[in-house]
Design an enzyme around this catalytic site. Sequence first.
Site, PDB file in Angstrom:
ATOM      1  N   LYS A 111      50.504  35.320  17.948  1.00 19.95           N
ATOM      2  CA  LYS A 111      51.162  35.677  17.193  1.00 19.95           C
ATOM      3  C   LYS A 111      50.153  38.074  17.637  1.00 19.95           C
ATOM      4  O   LYS A 111      50.871  38.210  16.371  1.00 19.95           O
ATOM      5  CB  LYS A 111      50.804  35.276  16.055  1.00 19.95           C
ATOM      6  N   LYS A 193      59.497  26.205  21.131  1.00 17.49           N
ATOM      7  CA  LYS A 193      58.723  25.724  19.768  1.00 17.49           C
ATOM      8  C   LYS A 193      60.021  26.208  19.021  1.00 17.49           C
ATOM      9  O   LYS A 193      60.501  27.349  18.768  1.00 17.49           O
ATOM     10  CB  LYS A 193      57.836  25.423  19.165  1.00 17.49           C
ATOM     11  N   LYS A 196      60.282  28.622  11.776  1.00 25.00           N
ATOM     12  CA  LYS A 196      60.674  29.886  11.154  1.00 25.00           C
ATOM     13  C   LYS A 196      60.519  30.661  11.208  1.00 25.00           C
ATOM     14  O   LYS A 196      61.736  32.166  10.908  1.00 25.00           O
ATOM     15  CB  LYS A 196      60.614  29.109   9.870  1.00 25.00           C
TER      16      LYS A 196
HETATM   17  P1  TYM Z   1      53.919  25.310   9.846  1.00 23.12           P
HETATM   18  O1  TYM Z   1      54.163  25.588   8.599  1.00 23.12           O
HETATM   19  O2  TYM Z   1      54.075  25.796  10.716  1.00 23.12           O
HETATM   20  O3  TYM Z   1      54.465  24.102   9.933  1.00 23.12           O
HETATM   21  C1  TYM Z   1      54.199  22.511   9.630  1.00 23.12           C
HETATM   22  C2  TYM Z   1      54.205  21.746  10.021  1.00 23.12           C
HETATM   23  O4  TYM Z   1      55.785  22.054  10.481  1.00 23.12           O
HETATM   24  C3  TYM Z   1      54.698  21.497  11.950  1.00 23.12           C
HETATM   25  N1  TYM Z   1      55.625  21.980  13.516  1.00 23.12           N
HETATM   26  C4  TYM Z   1      56.325  21.443  14.161  1.00 23.12           C
HETATM   27  N2  TYM Z   1      56.080  19.718  14.668  1.00 23.12           N
HETATM   28  C5  TYM Z   1      56.723  19.485  15.500  1.00 23.12           C
HETATM   29  N3  TYM Z   1      58.158  20.902  16.981  1.00 23.12           N
HETATM   30  C6  TYM Z   1      57.749  21.860  16.173  1.00 23.12           C
HETATM   31  N4  TYM Z   1      58.991  22.920  16.995  1.00 23.12           N
HETATM   32  C7  TYM Z   1      57.373  22.056  15.253  1.00 23.12           C
HETATM   33  N5  TYM Z   1      57.006  23.139  14.364  1.00 23.12           N
HETATM   34  C8  TYM Z   1      56.573  22.904  12.239  1.00 23.12           C
HETATM   35  C9  TYM Z   1      53.685  21.856  12.064  1.00 23.12           C
HETATM   36  O5  TYM Z   1      52.725  20.839  13.307  1.00 23.12           O
HETATM   37  C10 TYM Z   1      53.072  21.524  11.448  1.00 23.12           C
HETATM   38  O6  TYM Z   1      52.341  20.343  11.218  1.00 23.12           O
HETATM   39  N6  TYM Z   1      48.156  26.112   9.909  1.00 23.12           N
HETATM   40  C11 TYM Z   1      50.066  24.932   9.272  1.00 23.12           C
HETATM   41  C12 TYM Z   1      49.435  24.158   8.130  1.00 23.12           C
HETATM   42  C13 TYM Z   1      48.492  23.472   7.588  1.00 23.12           C
HETATM   43  C14 TYM Z   1      48.139  22.641   7.556  1.00 23.12           C
HETATM   44  C15 TYM Z   1      46.731  22.927   6.838  1.00 23.12           C
HETATM   45  C16 TYM Z   1      47.942  21.720   8.132  1.00 23.12           C
HETATM   46  C17 TYM Z   1      47.163  24.879   6.748  1.00 23.12           C
HETATM   47  N7  TYM Z   1      46.472  23.779   6.601  1.00 23.12           N
HETATM   48  C18 TYM Z   1      45.820  21.523   6.950  1.00 23.12           C
HETATM   49  C19 TYM Z   1      47.380  19.874   8.180  1.00 23.12           C
HETATM   50  C20 TYM Z   1      46.689  20.272   7.470  1.00 23.12           C
HETATM   51  C21 TYM Z   1      50.874  25.931  10.339  1.00 23.12           C
HETATM   52  O7  TYM Z   1      51.224  26.629   9.539  1.00 23.12           O
HETATM   53  O8  TYM Z   1      51.813  24.600   9.406  1.00 23.12           O
END
Ligand code: TYM
Length: 327
Positions: A111, A193, A196
């Site tokens: 990023k 991947k 969004k």
């Molecule tokens: P975020 O908001 O980007 O994504 C949310 C969840 O969706 C999963 N994900 C995917 N899994 C498979 N294929 C994909 N293309 C894909 N895109 C997104 C992500 O792996 C995630 O599980 N930092 C994290 C949010 C967070 C979090 C936490 C998660 C903050 N604190 C504590 C677990 C525990 C994030 O930005 O996810």
Amino acid sequence: MKRVFSGIQPTGTLHLGNYLGAIKQWVELQNKVDESIFCIVDLHAITVSRDPKLSDQILNVAAWYLACGVDLSKSKIFVQSMRPEHTELAWILNCFSTMGELGRMTQYKEKSEGKRDAVSVGLFDYPILMAADILLYQATDVPVGDDQKQHVELARDLAIRLNNKYQGVFTVPEPIIRDDVQRIKGLDDPEKKMAKSASSEYNYIAFSDSAEIIRKKISRAVTDSGSEIVVRDDKPAMTNLLNIFSGISGRNIKSLETDFRGVGYGDFKKALAEEIILFLEPKQSRFKEIIADKDKLRKILINGAESVEPIAQKTLAKVKSKIGLGI
Ligand code: TYM
């Protein structure tokens, strides 16, 4: 005692990658463990976007959690910024982490590529806040997509580091990642991947996409050369589409490969689009009902934040006393 913790950022629109990588597992795990906590991580969202409609997005994500099957009799949902302990613990963890280990985080490197001096300190520090989220609740299991594995590993490292220094501070969490849907790829580029933040909406299927849009997006999805519909290293696009098909229908890959033997890409895509529509439509109508009563949703989130307070406070008090903060 098994406690699940996970979260999603309220940025952009939720998509099938979020469902298959995260929410699907949450819904399954909530029935198997002692306690589940699902967070809407709005403080993470502001590392990259300052959307004036952030509050609406937060409510939307909460409504999708419920529409997808997060069950309030088994799980708690709340908004990260409504519990101040997250940022407080993040500060403390900052002081036990190095610039080197954060600089090695793949997501940060991607990023910030080419603009390292211009990205926010928040983007750099983001994995520490995530570690704080997880460790604050002494979570044992963290169901995430493969892209978050490195961040959960940092949380593990920090837990072990503080436990070695102060004994018994944190539970060491495990990332829970499904082998089959490790990382759902973009429909327009099966090397990257599904995200969004993608530049084209043809990259993802959003939870809110209409039947017409789903048919259009799937019909335009990139395919591989040849004509076989199989999961194979040299077939990244078909592998991805079959993973999606399997993930939402519950059918295993082998039986899908058998059923679609000799079928053309066009007909396979039509079948996939109809499967996605069938899968999303009931969730979309539940979402509409839930989001229609915003006051009720706000109450659920306020109750959620109150109900996790004792766990968060207990951990924070323990950490502070072990380190010697305060009097
Ligand atoms: P975020 O908001 O980007 O994504 C949310 C969840 O969706 C999963 N994900 C995917 N899994 C498979 N294929 C994909 N293309 C894909 N895109 C997104 C992500 O792996 C995630 O599980 N930092 C994290 C949010 C967070 C979090 C936490 C998660 C903050 N604190 C504590 C677990 C525990 C994030 O930005 O996810």
